[in-house]
Scaffold this motif. Structure first.
Motif, mmCIF file in Angstrom:
data_model
loop_
_atom_site.group_PDB
_atom_site.id
_atom_site.type_symbol
_atom_site.label_atom_id
_atom_site.label_comp_id
_atom_site.label_asym_id
_atom_site.label_seq_id
_atom_site.Cartn_x
_atom_site.Cartn_y
_atom_site.Cartn_z
ATOM 1 N N LEU A 14 0.812 -1.213 0.000
ATOM 2 C CA LEU A 14 0.000 0.000 0.000
ATOM 3 C C LEU A 14 0.848 1.267 0.000
ATOM 4 N N GLY A 15 2.125 1.123 0.324
ATOM 5 C CA GLY A 15 3.010 2.284 0.374
ATOM 6 C C GLY A 15 2.693 3.228 1.515
ATOM 7 N N ILE A 16 2.314 2.645 2.663
ATOM 8 C CA ILE A 16 1.956 3.471 3.813
ATOM 9 C C ILE A 16 2.888 3.176 4.984
ATOM 10 N N ASP A 17 3.002 4.130 5.880
ATOM 11 C CA ASP A 17 3.819 3.931 7.064
ATOM 12 C C ASP A 17 2.953 3.453 8.231
ATOM 13 N N GLN A 18 3.599 3.204 9.365
ATOM 14 C CA GLN A 18 2.874 2.692 10.530
ATOM 15 C C GLN A 18 1.830 3.688 11.033
ATOM 16 N N ARG A 19 2.126 4.967 10.955
ATOM 17 C CA ARG A 19 1.146 5.974 11.405
ATOM 18 C C ARG A 19 -0.119 5.933 10.562
ATOM 19 N N ARG A 20 0.057 5.824 9.248
ATOM 20 C CA ARG A 20 -1.113 5.788 8.353
ATOM 21 C C ARG A 20 -1.930 4.526 8.610
ATOM 22 N N VAL A 29 -0.150 3.657 17.164
ATOM 23 C CA VAL A 29 1.137 3.349 16.530
ATOM 24 C C VAL A 29 1.910 2.311 17.352
ATOM 25 N N PRO A 30 1.979 2.437 18.700
ATOM 26 C CA PRO A 30 2.675 1.396 19.463
ATOM 27 C C PRO A 30 2.067 0.000 19.277
ATOM 28 N N THR A 31 0.753 -0.078 19.091
ATOM 29 C CA THR A 31 0.116 -1.380 18.848
ATOM 30 C C THR A 31 0.594 -1.948 17.516
ATOM 31 N N ILE A 32 0.625 -1.123 16.479
ATOM 32 C CA ILE A 32 1.112 -1.563 15.170
ATOM 33 C C ILE A 32 2.575 -2.006 15.289
ATOM 34 N N GLN A 33 3.376 -1.237 16.008
ATOM 35 C CA GLN A 33 4.793 -1.577 16.184
ATOM 36 C C GLN A 33 4.957 -2.919 16.888
ATOM 37 N N ARG A 34 4.165 -3.155 17.943
ATOM 38 C CA ARG A 34 4.230 -4.440 18.652
ATOM 39 C C ARG A 34 3.833 -5.590 17.739
ATOM 40 N N MET A 35 2.799 -5.374 16.938
ATOM 41 C CA MET A 35 2.346 -6.432 16.031
ATOM 42 C C MET A 35 3.425 -6.755 15.001
ATOM 43 N N GLU A 36 4.054 -5.730 14.449
ATOM 44 C CA GLU A 36 5.091 -5.951 13.441
ATOM 45 C C GLU A 36 6.351 -6.564 14.043
ATOM 46 N N THR A 40 6.520 -14.480 14.761
ATOM 47 C CA THR A 40 5.830 -15.180 13.667
ATOM 48 C C THR A 40 4.412 -14.645 13.567
ATOM 49 N N MET A 41 3.492 -15.288 14.228
ATOM 50 C CA MET A 41 2.105 -14.836 14.204
ATOM 51 C C MET A 41 1.977 -13.526 14.959
ATOM 52 N N VAL A 42 1.149 -12.630 14.431
ATOM 53 C CA VAL A 42 0.955 -11.327 15.063
ATOM 54 C C VAL A 42 0.276 -11.530 16.405
ATOM 55 N N ARG A 43 0.842 -10.889 17.416
ATOM 56 C CA ARG A 43 0.246 -10.944 18.750
ATOM 57 C C ARG A 43 -0.645 -9.726 18.925
ATOM 58 N N GLY A 44 -1.750 -9.925 19.594
ATOM 59 C CA GLY A 44 -2.664 -8.834 19.860
ATOM 60 C C GLY A 44 -4.014 -9.391 20.244
ATOM 61 N N ASN A 45 -4.867 -8.526 20.780
ATOM 62 C CA ASN A 45 -6.192 -9.032 21.132
ATOM 63 C C ASN A 45 -7.035 -9.174 19.862
ATOM 64 N N VAL A 46 -8.060 -9.946 19.945
ATOM 65 C CA VAL A 46 -8.889 -10.267 18.781
ATOM 66 C C VAL A 46 -9.477 -9.006 18.151
ATOM 67 N N ASP A 47 -9.935 -8.072 18.973
ATOM 68 C CA ASP A 47 -10.522 -6.837 18.463
ATOM 69 C C ASP A 47 -9.522 -6.061 17.609
ATOM 70 N N SER A 48 -8.278 -5.984 18.066
ATOM 71 C CA SER A 48 -7.235 -5.274 17.313
ATOM 72 C C SER A 48 -6.936 -5.972 15.993
ATOM 73 N N LEU A 49 -6.864 -7.297 16.022
ATOM 74 C CA LEU A 49 -6.607 -8.045 14.796
ATOM 75 C C LEU A 49 -7.739 -7.883 13.788
ATOM 76 N N VAL A 50 -8.965 -7.883 14.269
ATOM 77 C CA VAL A 50 -10.117 -7.698 13.391
ATOM 78 C C VAL A 50 -10.069 -6.312 12.743
ATOM 79 N N LYS A 51 -9.757 -5.286 13.524
ATOM 80 C CA LYS A 51 -9.646 -3.926 12.984
ATOM 81 C C LYS A 51 -8.549 -3.837 11.927
#
Length: 106
Positions: A14-20, A29-36, A40-51
């Protein structure tokens, strides 16, 4: 579930940064950073993954799961043919813009 590599690859397509991505998904942004940063598999709560997945789907990204019908094996991401454009975050430079500026100067 998606992997951290898929997340980074989808963002790159998509050519976007973590903020976008944070703005598009309604996550911080910290949630995106933690996920990245996941191994291996992205860690996070189900609601965040769905979003996150909903934001990618709205932008035209298809997540390819392990074992999905494909020309090859493994996970991946695909930009859908009818994908709408996502504007890069302010100040972000895409490859096309940078290369056209370089050509214009020479």
């Amino acid at each position: 579930m998606i992997t951290a590599a898929q997340l980074r690859a989808a963002r790159a397509l998509l050519g976007i940064d973590q903020r976008r991505l944070a703005k598009l998904s309604g996550l911080s942004v910290p949630t995106i950073q933690r996920m990245e940063a996941s191994e291996t598999m992205v860690r996070g709560n189900v609601d965040s993954l769905v979003k996150l997945i909903a934001a990618f789907e709205a932008a035209g990204i298809e997540m390819i799961d392990e074992g999905a019908i494909s020309n090859s094996q493994g996970r991946g991401v695909r930009l859908k043919a009818n994908a709408g454009s996502v504007r890069p975050a302010p100040g972000a430079r895409s490859e096309n813009k940078a290369s056209s500026r370089t050509r214009a100067r020479t």
